[in-house]
Design an enzyme around this catalytic site. Structure first.
Site, PDB file in Angstrom:
ATOM      1  N   GLY A 466       7.662  30.864  18.365  1.00  0.00           N
ATOM      2  CA  GLY A 466       8.657  30.452  19.198  1.00  0.00           C
ATOM      3  C   GLY A 466       8.249  29.372  20.040  1.00  0.00           C
ATOM      4  CB  ALA A 504      -7.209  27.273  17.995  1.00  0.00           C
ATOM      5  CB  VAL A 678      -0.793  34.296  24.653  1.00  0.00           C
ATOM      6  CG1 VAL A 678       0.306  33.585  24.002  1.00  0.00           C
ATOM      7  CG2 VAL A 678      -0.616  35.772  24.804  1.00  0.00           C
ATOM      8  CD  GLU A 680      -6.539  32.218  17.633  1.00  0.00           C
ATOM      9  OE1 GLU A 680      -7.411  32.133  16.758  1.00  0.00           O
ATOM     10  OE2 GLU A 680      -6.797  31.414  18.710  1.00  0.00           O
TER      11      GLU A 680
END
Lengths: 730, 275
Positions: A466, A504, A678, A680
């Site tokens: 997204g 990351a 958000v 991982e």
């Protein structure tokens, strides 16, 4: 804020839903286009003597070996140990030995069949514990661990194992390379997360400057880390074949090749020794982390780094020693997968916390409340938590939602189907570690056109997460414009700056932050009456000769300190915080585990696009659920056994429980609109929460994921020998 | 590759009778197409029998049900004439798309040890009708399966239908598939039983199991240990243990372990017989 926090349409969404999106394999064949394939090693370790050519007319195809590489035979990433094509020593099964390009698939297969690598086998190493080949070692030391152990009355020890996991992106790896143009420019387009990583690899392979290695991202059908480093391999291969043949060459892996040859999550072994006070306070933690890196270094040192930093969990302790190492084996190199070392160590510390709670007879919630990191505390690397610490709030919210603090954990239960509930509590550093972002200096450029529309140029890729909608919302609100005035330029190294890789959990917080600033710069320059639509004002500004381009380069928040040698200081700009509660039902006939319900509460700073954030959390949680008890990925003699979708098992919708997502928003002052990472975080907590729930249900202390029915049966029979029909022969 | 697509049973049998190369029969294609695609099979001659109307459909006969060999799992599942445990098994095969193509004859013909329908046919005492130009023959399902991925079908024959005798009113039937996940899975083990109890004594018992031996097996030891006996929990446990020990010959593979299969086979059997 009119679009941040509210739903913005995903620009790429309709085409994907309607099946119009064009992925690598869908791009129409060019006239004279050839197809490329890879000759791979059948053995895990050996000396390559030669490649024998059998009965085939090789004038019909082009064969490329290590000798044909114009630049260095090095897969450029971190350490120069991985060749593009094996020239001498084979180090893993499926290692690329030669490349073939042919006018069609049939000819390609016939040519590959006629090539036979002659390899003198060498003894392979598959057991990480026995490997002498240390790829990277990291230590963290805080306080005086030895002194605390010396005087200790209560020491809890545990050893935890996690197996590998396949990313299983829907679209397999694929690249299309064009032969060099007259000025020597190589163009590669494909399915990838990090265009500038691919560019770096091509530059080395062809010994060309950056402007002569152009990388274009196609629509990408998922990555999850699996398209962080490996696309560079496919890109170099395709480009070498295009270079040698003079044809456009397309290489698209079938699922079998993709499963066998591409990197997966690092298997781990983590040992914990913990000194605890009688009330459960953590006094000292001694932690040893071992990862199997596979045959080449690839990204393993960075995976280890994140693993080591997160190994002590989201807990406060004055005396911590962490020793981490990643070792070489003759497995296919392990690589990036959502969580990047954190899920492994999170499983270990969360199981260890449950073990400590059980040894003291206190509730799993209590041990966590007693030790959780709070605002003003210091982490294992002595990082002071100065802001945006949602730890207490995520736990409070999840307990209010589930009532887990009132649940009698590990109470003796009866019946053939037993229910249990488990908790995990965790955090995840957002962005690159330490001074990584400072060194990377990610850039974003925003450019206004004559019509007052903004073109956003960033190297960040849309891989289903997204990014386009998220960038659109940030740009719209920062400019004061409508979303239809924003165009996100598709990543192409010839058209976008290097914003750093799409990995990351950094795209929103780091790159989105740069985008926010660049847009505010432009909005200031454009000025005018905010009641006049932005496009009108911007158009007038551009037509009037105003400076319509703003580039923002990332700079770390002031005051961040990181000592890379001592592994001390501010490991991350900020952390996301989360807690999971899983409810399971274990069938004592088959030891199947059904996840009945799953609740996850996550502090995301600020949800730029709440629906997308919830989708990320649900998806990551499901990957974690799969890893916890369903997804088996094992190697035999260095070859992955799960080599087809029939055997590479991931959860179906019937295996997916209802997932309640609770969002907590503790804003981060340096994130765009308060947002932090958000991507991982939701991968970290599912496995330990489910393991804890299984323990609650059937009293078996799960220390190894995936907790397959086979493993649970063995553990159950060990604890209940009277219930066994047959004596387990081990 | 030679390819034929007969439109009638007679035409198909002629093609098979006259074939020089050993023909591979293509029904729903859920096995054969995968094997061709992965290079495990390169058949010189394929006969696509999908278009033969005589092989489709389910018919009531005097003392049983006759199921055409091309009846799909979806059709089996939807048809009320299909015995309950065969419907259960058909429902658990693959995914919707697979069930729409996978046939009962194909399940028998491939003779995979992991077949889901075949153990049920064993438990139900089903008979397989084989057709050739020279004539038909009937074999019990148990006789039809001869080994690991092998069966009694001759090159000139095809599977015409499966006949399942009507069920006694007092028969108890149970089926369980243990897979790698809750849908779209290949079995770790699959067990079917059909038995009758009069008073407390077992007066009939027939079983079938998959993925616990190199072929689909019947369960003679189970039958021996329980037939004519009082159906107590102790007897059930004993019979299950003996059957797991002697009927089964499981292996470790990519889906599970021999240890799990043997132990869980016994546990499932106890569960099914205790229902």
């Amino acid at each position: 804020m009119r679009h941040v926090g509210n739903r913005v349409a995903r620009p790429e969404g309709p085409a994907k839903v309607e099946g119009r999106a064009v992925y690598v394999d869908d791009i129409p064949r060019a006239k004279d286009e050839w197809v490329g394939g890879t000759l791979r090693s059948p053995v895990a370790h050996g000396k390559l003597r030669c490649i024998e050519r059998g009965d085939f007319d090789f004038s019909r195809v082009v064969v490329v070996t290590a000798e044909d590489i114009p630049g260095d035979n090095v897969q450029a990433l971190i350490v120069d140990d991985q060749p593009i094509l094996c020239a001498d020593t084979v180090r893993h099964v499926e290692e690329p030995i030669a490349l073939v390009a042919a006018p069609d698939q049939g000819t390609l297969c016939a040519a590959l069949d006629a090539l036979e690598p002659r390899i003198d086998p060498l003894e392979p190493v598959f057991d990480a514990e026995r490997s002498q080949d240390v790829q990277s070692e990291i230590s963290i030391d805080k306080g005086d661990v030895d002194a605390t152990f010396e005087g200790a009355t209560r020491i809890v020890e545990g050893e935890y194992h996690t197996d590998s996991q396949e990313q299983l992106y829907i679209e397999t790896q694929g690249m299309i390379a064009d032969p060099p143009t007259a000025d020597g420019t190589i163009t590669v387009r494909g399915s990838l997360q990090c265009p500038h990583y691919v560019q770096k690899a091509l530059r080395r392979a062809f010994a060309v400057p950056p402007e002569k290695a152009r990388v274009v991202q196609c629509e990408t059908g998922g990555g999850f880390g699996g398209k962080e480093d490996y696309p560079s391999v496919v890109a170099c291969h395709a480009a070498l074949l295009a270079h040698a043949s003079g044809h456009r060459v397309r290489m698209v892996y079938d699922r079998n090749e993709d499963l066998l040859a591409t990197p997966k999550r690092h298997p781990s072994r983590v040992r914990h020794r913990t000194v605890v006070a009688d009330d459960g306070t953590l006094l000292a933690m001694d932690i040893d982390v071992l990862l199997d890196g596979g045959a080449y270094t690839t990204l393993s040192p960075v995976v280890l780094s994140r693993g080591v930093i997160h190994a002590a969990g989201a807990y406060r302790c004055d005396n911590i020693r962490i020793r981490g190492r990643v070792v070489g084996t003759n497995h296919v190199p392990y690589g990036a997968f959502r969580g990047f070392g954190a899920p492994q160590v999170c499983f270990a510390i969360e199981r260890q916390m449950d073990r400590i709670a059980a040894s003291l007879g206190i509730h799993p919630v209590v041990i966590r409340q007693r030790n959780m990191l709070r605002l003003g505390d210091r982490t294992a690397t002595s990082q002071l938590l100065k802001e945006s610490v949602g730890s207490e709030e995520v736990l409070r919210r999840i307990l209010a939602h589930t009532g887990f603090d009132r649940h009698e954990w590990r109470k003796e239960r009866s019946g053939n189907k037993r229910r249990g509930v488990g908790l995990s509590f965790f955090y995840h550093g957002a962005g690159f570690t330490g001074s990584g972002e400072e060194m990377l200096k990610g850039k974003v450029t925003v450019e206004l056109d004559d019509d007052g529309c903004a073109l956003v140029r960033a190297g960040s890729t849309e891989i289903g997460q997204g990014k386009n909608a998220m960038f659109t919302a940030i740009a719209a609100d920062a400019l004061g414009a409508e979303p239809d005035a924003i165009t996100i330029v598709d990543p192409d190294t010839a058209a976008v700056p290097d914003s750093g890789p799409t990995v990351a959990s950094r795209t929103c917080m780091i790159v989105g932050g740069c985008l926010d600033k660049a847009c505010r710069t432009l909005a200031d320059r454009v000025g005018g009456d905010p009641n006049t639509p932005f496009r009108e004002r911007a158009s007038a500004f551009v037509r009037g000769g105003g400076d319509a381009v703003a580039t923002e380069t990332y700079g770390s928040p002031p005051g961040l300190q990181w000592d890379q040698n001592a592994y001390r200081g501010d490991a991350y700009p900020v952390f996301g915080w989360a807690a999971d509660v899983a409810e399971v039902e274990v069938d004592l006939t088959t030891f199947d585990v059904e996840i009945v319900r799953f609740v996850t509460c996550v502090d995301v700073g600020h949800a730029i696009q709440p629906q997308i954030v919830e989708g990320q959390i649900e998806g990551g949680t499901l990957q974690s659920i799969g890893w916890s008890h369903i997804e088996v990925m094992t190697a035999e003699n260095g070859r992955f056994r799960q080599d087809r979708l029939a055997t590479c098992i991931i959860p179906t919708s019937l295996d997916t429980p209802p997932i309640d997502v609770l969002l907590v928003e503790e804003p981060f002052s340096n994130g765009p609109f308060g947002a932090k990472g958000v991507g991982e975080l939701p991968m970290d907590g599912g496995a330990p929460a489910i393991a804890s729930a299984i323990e609650d249900a059937i009293g078996v202390h799960v220390t190894h994921v995936p907790a397959t029915p086979e493993r649970l049966l063995e553990a159950w029979l060990e604890a209940h020998p009277d219930d066994a029909f047959f004596e387990a022969k081990r | 590759m030679k390819f034929d697509k007969p439109r009638s049973l007679g035409e198909a049998l002629s093609i098979l009778a006259d074939a020089e190369l050993e023909p591979h029969l293509l029904a729903g294609g859920t096995d054969l197409l995968v094997e061709i695609d992965t290079g495990r099979t390169a058949p010189p001659h394929v006969v696509d029998i999908w278009g033969i109307p005589e092989l489709h459909g389910i018919q009531r006969e005097a003392e049983g049900v006759r199921i055409g060999s091309l009846t799909t799992c979806t059709e089996l599942y939807r048809d009320a004439r299909t015995p309950d445990i065969l419907r259960d098994a058909a429902w658990e095969v693959g995914a919707e798309q697979i069930r729409n193509r996978a046939t009962i004859g194909g399940n028998l013909g491939t003779a995979s040890p992991a077949a889901d329908l075949t153990p049920v046919l064993f438990a139900l005492g089903a008979t397989v009708r084989l057709c050739a130009r020279r004539g038909d023959r009937d074999l019990s399902a148990r006789q039809f399966i001869t080994g690991y991925r092998s069966n009694a079908l001759r090159p000139s024959e095809l599977i015409h239908s499966v006949w399942i005798p009507d069920r006694p009113d007092d028969e108890r039937r149970a089926f369980r598939k243990v897979g790698t996940r809750r849908a779209q899975s290949i079995s770790k083990l699959v067990v079917a039983v059909a038995f009758r109890i009069e008073g407390e004594v077992v007066i009939a018992c027939r079983g079938g199991a998959g993925s616990v031996a190199p072929r689909t097996i019947d369960l003679p030891v189970l039958t021996r240990e329980i037939l004519g006996r009082r159906c107590t929990p102790e007897r059930i446990a004993h019979a299950a243990r003996m059957s797991a020990a002697l009927d089964c010959a499981p292996v470790d593979d990519v889906r599970s372990t021999a240890l799990y299969r043997r132990e869980v086979f016994a546990r499932v059997l106890v569960d099914l017989l205790s229902r």
